[in-house]
Design a protein around this motif. Structure first.
Motif, short mmCIF file in Angstrom:
data_model
loop_
_atom_site.label_atom_id
_atom_site.label_comp_id
_atom_site.label_asym_id
_atom_site.label_seq_id
_atom_site.Cartn_x
_atom_site.Cartn_y
_atom_site.Cartn_z
N SER A 99 0.85 -1.19 0.00
CA SER A 99 0.00 0.00 0.00
C SER A 99 0.89 1.24 0.00
CB SER A 99 -0.94 0.02 1.21
OG SER A 99 -0.20 0.11 2.41
N GLU A 100 0.30 2.35 -0.42
CA GLU A 100 1.02 3.62 -0.45
C GLU A 100 1.29 4.13 0.96
OE1 GLU A 100 0.52 8.06 -2.49
OE2 GLU A 100 -1.05 6.53 -2.67
N GLN A 101 0.41 3.83 1.91
CA GLN A 101 0.59 4.27 3.29
C GLN A 101 1.85 3.65 3.91
OE1 GLN A 101 -2.74 3.33 5.74
NE2 GLN A 101 -2.03 4.49 7.51
N GLN A 102 2.08 2.37 3.68
CA GLN A 102 3.28 1.72 4.22
C GLN A 102 4.54 2.30 3.60
OE1 GLN A 102 2.83 -2.49 3.78
NE2 GLN A 102 1.06 -2.62 5.14
N LEU A 103 4.49 2.61 2.30
CA LEU A 103 5.64 3.24 1.64
C LEU A 103 5.94 4.60 2.27
CD1 LEU A 103 7.77 3.52 -0.61
CD2 LEU A 103 5.95 4.30 -2.11
N THR A 104 4.89 5.38 2.54
CA THR A 104 5.09 6.71 3.14
C THR A 104 5.70 6.59 4.54
OG1 THR A 104 3.17 7.51 1.91
CG2 THR A 104 3.92 8.83 3.77
N LYS A 105 5.23 5.63 5.34
CA LYS A 105 5.80 5.44 6.68
C LYS A 105 7.28 5.05 6.60
CE LYS A 105 1.55 4.11 9.10
NZ LYS A 105 0.86 3.04 9.85
N PHE A 106 7.61 4.16 5.65
CA PHE A 106 9.01 3.73 5.52
C PHE A 106 9.89 4.91 5.10
CE2 PHE A 106 12.66 1.80 3.49
CZ PHE A 106 12.95 0.73 4.31
N ALA A 107 9.41 5.75 4.17
CA ALA A 107 10.19 6.90 3.72
C ALA A 107 10.39 7.90 4.86
CB ALA A 107 9.48 7.56 2.54
N GLU A 108 9.32 8.15 5.65
CA GLU A 108 9.46 9.06 6.79
C GLU A 108 10.47 8.53 7.79
OE1 GLU A 108 5.54 9.40 8.25
OE2 GLU A 108 4.85 10.78 6.64
N LYS A 109 10.44 7.24 8.07
CA LYS A 109 11.40 6.64 9.01
C LYS A 109 12.82 6.72 8.45
CE LYS A 109 11.75 4.81 13.03
NZ LYS A 109 11.24 5.51 14.22
N PHE A 110 12.96 6.56 7.12
CA PHE A 110 14.29 6.66 6.52
C PHE A 110 14.86 8.06 6.73
CE2 PHE A 110 17.45 7.03 3.25
CZ PHE A 110 17.94 5.74 3.06
N GLN A 111 14.01 9.08 6.57
CA GLN A 111 14.48 10.45 6.78
C GLN A 111 14.87 10.69 8.23
OE1 GLN A 111 14.98 12.54 4.33
NE2 GLN A 111 15.66 14.23 5.64
N GLU A 112 14.06 10.16 9.17
CA GLU A 112 14.40 10.31 10.60
C GLU A 112 15.73 9.62 10.92
OE1 GLU A 112 11.22 8.73 12.84
OE2 GLU A 112 9.74 10.21 12.17
N VAL A 113 15.91 8.40 10.42
CA VAL A 113 17.14 7.66 10.70
C VAL A 113 18.33 8.35 10.05
CG1 VAL A 113 18.30 5.47 10.25
CG2 VAL A 113 15.96 5.47 11.06
N LYS A 114 18.12 8.91 8.86
CA LYS A 114 19.20 9.62 8.17
C LYS A 114 19.65 10.84 8.99
CE LYS A 114 19.93 12.27 3.92
NZ LYS A 114 19.31 12.68 2.65
N GLU A 115 18.69 11.58 9.52
CA GLU A 115 19.06 12.74 10.36
C GLU A 115 19.74 12.29 11.65
OE1 GLU A 115 15.43 14.78 10.95
OE2 GLU A 115 15.31 15.55 8.88
N ALA A 116 19.27 11.17 12.24
CA ALA A 116 19.92 10.66 13.45
C ALA A 116 21.34 10.20 13.15
CB ALA A 116 19.09 9.50 14.02
N ALA A 117 21.55 9.59 11.97
CA ALA A 117 22.90 9.16 11.59
C ALA A 117 23.81 10.38 11.40
CB ALA A 117 22.83 8.33 10.31
N LYS A 118 23.26 11.44 10.81
CA LYS A 118 24.06 12.66 10.64
C LYS A 118 24.44 13.25 11.99
CE LYS A 118 23.92 17.17 8.39
NZ LYS A 118 23.10 18.11 7.59
N LEU A 119 23.47 13.28 12.93
CA LEU A 119 23.76 13.79 14.26
C LEU A 119 24.80 12.93 14.97
CD1 LEU A 119 23.01 15.87 16.43
CD2 LEU A 119 21.19 14.34 17.18
N ALA A 120 24.69 11.60 14.82
CA ALA A 120 25.66 10.71 15.45
C ALA A 120 27.05 10.91 14.85
CB ALA A 120 25.21 9.25 15.27
N ARG A 121 27.11 11.15 13.52
CA ARG A 121 28.41 11.38 12.89
C ARG A 121 29.04 12.67 13.42
NH1 ARG A 121 28.59 12.85 6.63
NH2 ARG A 121 27.72 14.75 7.58
N ASP A 122 28.21 13.73 13.57
CA ASP A 122 28.74 15.00 14.09
C ASP A 122 29.27 14.82 15.52
OD1 ASP A 122 28.01 16.11 11.70
OD2 ASP A 122 26.09 16.90 12.46
#
Length: 361
Positions: A99-122
């Motif tokens: 479903s499109e809803q599951q894809l949207t949730k996965f994309a939002e989580k990817f963005q959150e994890v990406k920002e957390a990874a950036k913060l952890a790298r800093d």
């Protein structure tokens, strides 16, 4: 949703199900399915290394092991499909969601994890800079203590001299002990990190070998599937031709069945006519006898007709003669009536004379 992972220090933070695909390494265009059906795809957080990974396991096979970096981007290519590139794995992963809803949730989580990874790298960079500054300071302190020991002499000499130099050396020794303790703790931590990295590299090497073996297996299966697909296409074309022939035969059979029904109807009509003819054939002898009697009667009637015609002729002649006679009789009757009228007039006159005579007498 619980998910068992081979890395015990990692904990799942988000889990979903999707069909996993990888880009074809030869063409870099076509998608190759990495799973036969929808499998579990999870985000994992490693608290020891402060890193995030996307992991998916199909049975005993690891089909996704992608460490998320700040440079990664998840792209939605359709309403139910998304992809991201992993430069370390040298591939592109694709996920097909129900479903499109599951894809949207996965994309939002990817963005959150990406920002957390950036913060952890800093944060890790700040720690590295801080540790490098400490090491530089300890490096600067070590020569000073060495110089101090070289200037002031050995411990025995310092004990003999005493004074402020001894207090200064004690403070320098305390600083060196603290730096050494920090260095030993950092070394232990680095050894632990190195051991974990070695284990992770061993696991990754094993997973890479399994992936390479599975890729070869999938390549063989893909080539076999291509051959089967071509054979099936040929069979489908043959079946389509056979279906066309069958459809034509069906049309012909339908036409023949309609024609057969028409012929059966005509046959029934002919049978009815034949039955009537048979019935009529049974009465033909009677009709023949009747026809003979009728012909005899007709001959007799013809004779009678001839006789009657003769009689009619004679009667016509007699009628003509009678007409002539009637004409003559009419003439004679008229003459007689004229004579009679004269006689009547005379009698009338005679009667009047007699009446006059009677009156005179």
């Amino acid at each position: 949703i619980r998910f068992s992972c081979p890395y015990s220090r990692e904990q799942p933070i988000f889990t979903t199900r999707a069909h996993v695909f990888q880009i074809d390494p030869s063409t870099k265009k076509n998608w190759v399915p990495a799973s036969k059906q929808a499998v579990t795809v999870s985000y994992f957080y490693d608290s020891t290394r402060n890193s995030y990974r996307i992991i998916s396991v199909d049975g005993a096979k690891v089909i996704i092991n992608s460490t998320i970096t700040p440079n990664m981007t998840f792209t939605k290519t359709s309403q139910k499909f998304g992809q991201w590139a992993d430069s370390r794995a040298n591939t592109v992963f694709g996920l097909g969601f129900p479903s499109e809803q599951q894809l949207t949730k996965f994309a939002e989580k990817f963005q959150e994890v990406k920002e957390a990874a950036k913060l952890a790298r800093d944060r890790s960079q700040e720690k590295i800079e801080t540790s490098s500054n400490h090491s530089q300071e300890s490096g600067r302190e070590t020569p000073s203590s060495t110089r101090a020991s070289s200037v002031n002499g050995t411990d025995d000499e310092k004990a003999s001299h005493g004074g402020p130099a001894e207090a200064h050396l004690k403070s320098e020794n305390d600083k060196l002990k603290i730096a050494l303790a920090q260095s030993s703790s950092n070394v232990k931590k680095w050894e632990t990190e190195l051991q974990s990295l070695r284990e992770s590299n061993a696991r990754l090497a094993t997973a890479l070998q399994e992936s390479a073996a599975s890729i070869e297996h999938w390549k063989k299966q893909f080539s076999a599937c291509k051959e089967e697909n071509e054979q099936l296409r040929g069979k489908i074309e043959e079946l389509e031709e056979q279906c066309n022939e069958i459809n034509k035969e069906k049309e012909r059979n339908a036409q023949l069945s309609r024609r057969l029904q028409e012929l059966e109807t005509e046959l029934q009509d002919k049978e009815l006519e034949l039955e009537e003819l048979r019935k009529q054939g049974e009465i033909i002898p009677e009709l023949m006898s009747e026809c003979e009697s009728v012909s005899e009667q007709l001959q007799a009637a013809e004779k009678k007709n001839k006789d009657l015609e003769e009689k009619v002729r004679t009667l016509r002649t007699e009628v003509e003669e009678n007409k002539h006679r009637q004409t003559n009789l009419k003439t004679e009757l008229k003459n007689f009536l004229d004579v009679l009228d004269g006689k009547i007039d005379e009698l009338h006159d005679f009667r009047q004379g007699l009446s006059k005579l009677g009156v005179d007498n």
